[in-house]
Write an enzyme that holds these catalytic residues in place. Structure first.
Site, PDB file in Angstrom:
ATOM      1  N   GLU A  88     -83.129 -36.812  12.773  1.00 13.82           N
ATOM      2  CA  GLU A  88     -83.779 -37.286  11.552  1.00 13.82           C
ATOM      3  C   GLU A  88     -82.716 -37.420  10.473  1.00 13.82           C
ATOM      4  O   GLU A  88     -81.521 -37.344  10.735  1.00 13.82           O
ATOM      5  CB  GLU A  88     -84.862 -36.286  11.126  1.00 13.82           C
ATOM      6  CG  GLU A  88     -84.329 -34.883  10.918  1.00 13.82           C
ATOM      7  CD  GLU A  88     -85.409 -33.853  10.644  1.00 13.82           C
ATOM      8  OE1 GLU A  88     -86.597 -34.236  10.572  1.00 13.82           O
ATOM      9  OE2 GLU A  88     -85.069 -32.656  10.505  1.00 13.82           O
ATOM     10  N   ASP A  99     -81.834 -31.368   1.764  1.00 14.43           N
ATOM     11  CA  ASP A  99     -81.575 -32.736   2.226  1.00 14.43           C
ATOM     12  C   ASP A  99     -80.714 -33.533   1.249  1.00 14.43           C
ATOM     13  O   ASP A  99     -81.096 -34.623   0.809  1.00 14.43           O
ATOM     14  CB  ASP A  99     -82.892 -33.481   2.447  1.00 14.43           C
ATOM     15  CG  ASP A  99     -83.901 -32.682   3.232  1.00 14.43           C
ATOM     16  OD1 ASP A  99     -83.497 -31.999   4.187  1.00 14.43           O
ATOM     17  OD2 ASP A  99     -85.099 -32.713   2.896  1.00 14.43           O
TER      18      ASP A  99
END
Length: 541
Positions: free
Chosen positions: A215, A49
């Site tokens: 997301e 991420d």
């Protein structure tokens, strides 16, 4: 005066340590091809991420760290290809008691990093507690303690935006496992100091049904538009979306801007983009590669009619696909080939920055020895009623650095009592290790495997041999497909392969890791320990 000299001494040692880190070049994975091009991944290690920002000629990046401590790694580059690890933003997680034992897959999720008014800001979501912010005037730290910006179970993946008019906003998402809601993005007003949210949250995107599991949003403003970059479709098989609007609260139009297509780069999404000082645009994202974790790729980026195109549109459908190699970004001056550290001689006053504990650290776990030239790891009590090592906090571990590599270490086991054990481990949801253990007043070398450790699986002994020498060389070779082979030597020259090959698997949201543990049965006032002389990563001959 003595305190002043001590402070100066520590400061000098810290600076020298940072300088040494920046000079490291991996022997097993270098993305820079030396001819003006690079290959992907730019970092073949688990920096999940990722997000990044630019300040002047410098780029700074952070990534998820989950339960591993220190957390929130800070990486630095000047060309987006060659990166070095310069520190961490978090030294322990709160609540302290909660994170004093491994909370696998919990903790720090999907951070964002931004530079605003002379300070660096990092926002991250802890899926069990809410959205946090911390900041620093220097990316190397110190960083402030995390401030709870918005409390709430299941709130994740926050990213701030400070607008030209002084107003501030935060975009974030939901973890369905905690909130019972997912696949939607919210934008909410934020106080200019970034410490709290104001007004009501507004849903700006609903991923049902064509873009499920949306997301990881990242918030930008460019050429009069508000942009939200967000992955959808899931980690392994997803794609990257871009949303745009003239208003931070929408309505947003959207399109797919990066997908796997004909390439072998699955799940090319979840990352951030920057503009270089030379006016180029680039996007860094991860690829889920199983036991190797979520490894980092760099994609060229260009704008077409107000929309970004990431990578290259190989099939002409208007959606980018990942490149396997490309020309390097143009920069103003030379930036050397460097990589995050891997090997460690343990000769200094600090360990290498690559090492992390599996839970909040405790001084009783271990410490460097300075000029003595080793790291001492103490044998700590096994968790009560434990069937395996899943809940052991004092594991000193680092990420897999390449698809194929050899890790060799020299250790001395200072065992004192029966039931003490020190090992060299490949850790994940299943694990395997080679160790020295005292049993029945004798010293044994063992290879042990545990399948489904997270589900309480029991350990199985694959190899056991009595040994007289408490100084030993351990070796783990990682071959294609994360197949691990274990061996040892009593003289550092001739190695014996023992046990069975092990298929490494990821941990909870992280790749497999390699490193050390030291445990014992019960509590005593002077337990044994293991002195780790060195750890070296090399190619397999």
């Amino acid at each position: 005066m003595k305190n002043l000299f001590a402070t100066i001494f520590v400061w000098v040692i810290s600076i020298l340590s940072i300088f040494a880190q920046e000079e490291y070049v991996s022997k097993v994975w270098v993305a820079d091809q030396g001819d003006g091009t690079y290959k992907n991944p730019i970092i073949h290690a688990d920096y999940s991420d990722p997000d990044l920002c630019r300040v002047g000629d410098d780029f700074y990046m952070t990534a998820s760290s989950f339960n591993c401590i220190p957390g929130l790694p800070i990486l630095h580059s000047k060309d987006l290809v060659n990166w070095t690890l310069i520190g961490y933003a978090i030294n322990s997680l709160s609540p302290e008691d909660h994170f004093s034992k491994p909370q696998h897959g919990k903790g720090v999720w999907a951070p964002s990093i931004r530079y605003h008014n002379g300070e660096f800001y990092i926002y991250y979501g802890d899926p069990d507690f809410g959205i946090f912010m911390l900041k620093s005037s220097d990316p190397k730290g110190p960083w402030t303690k995390p401030v709870l910006v918005k409390e709430g179970k299941g709130l994740i993946d926050p990213c701030p935006l400070w607008d030209e008019d002084g107003k501030a906003y935060l975009v974030y998402a939901f973890a369905g496992s905690r909130a019972g809601v997912k696949s939607v993005l919210l934008v909410q007003g934020m106080t200019p100091d970034g410490t709290s949210l104001v007004g009501d949250p507004v849903m700006v995107f609903d991923g049902h049904p064509d873009n499920p599991t949306v997301e990881g949003p990242k918030f930008y403003k460019f050429n009069g538009y508000y942009y939200i970059f967000a992955p959808a479709g899931g980690v392994s098989h997803g794609w990257q979306l871009a949303l745009r609007s003239k208003n931070p609260f929408g309505p947003y139009e959207f399109r797919r801007v990066l997908e796997q297509g004909s390439t072998d780069i699955n799940g090319p999404h979840q990352g951030g983009w920057v503009e270089t000082p030379m006016g180029e645009f680039w996007f860094i994202h991860f690829q889920d590669k199983g036991a190797y974790g979520r490894i980092l790729h760099l994609q060229p980026m260009r704008w077409e009619k107000g929309w970004p195109l990431l990578g290259q549109d190989f099939d002409g459908n208007g959606v980018g696909e990942p490149v396997s190699s490309f020309k390097k970004p143009v920069i103003k001056s030379h930036w050397p080939v460097i990589t995050p550290p891997e090997s460690d001689e343990f000769n200094g006053y600090t360990t290498g920055l690559q090492w992390q504990w599996h839970a909040n650290p405790n001084i009783n776990y271990g410490y460097p020895s300075g000029n003595l030239g080793f790291f001492r790891l103490n044998c700590r009590p096994r968790p009560e009623n434990a069937t395996n090592l899943w809940d052991v906090p004092n594991m000193l571990l680092q990420k897999f650095p390449a698809p194929v590599f050899r890790a060799t270490t020299k250790v001395t086991f200072n065992h004192r009592f029966n039931g003490e054990e020190a090992g060299f481990i490949v850790m994940g949801d299943s694990y395997q290790y080679i160790s020295l253990k005292q049993e029945n007043d004798k010293l044994w070398i063992k290879v042990v495997r545990c399948k489904d450790a997270r589900k309480g699986g029991a350990e199985e002994v694959l190899f056991k041999q009595e040994i007289s020498n408490n100084t030993i060389w351990f070796r783990i070779e990682v071959h294609d497909g994360a197949i691990c082979r274990f061996g040892f030597s009593e003289n550092g020259r001739r190695f014996k392969v023992v046990g069975e090959d092990f298929q490494a698997v990821p941990g909870r949201w992280i790749g497999a890791k390699i490193g050390y543990f030291a445990v014992r049965d019960g509590i005593i006032n002077d337990a044994g320990n293991v002195d780790i002389d060195w750890f070296r990563v090399e190619p397999i001959n």
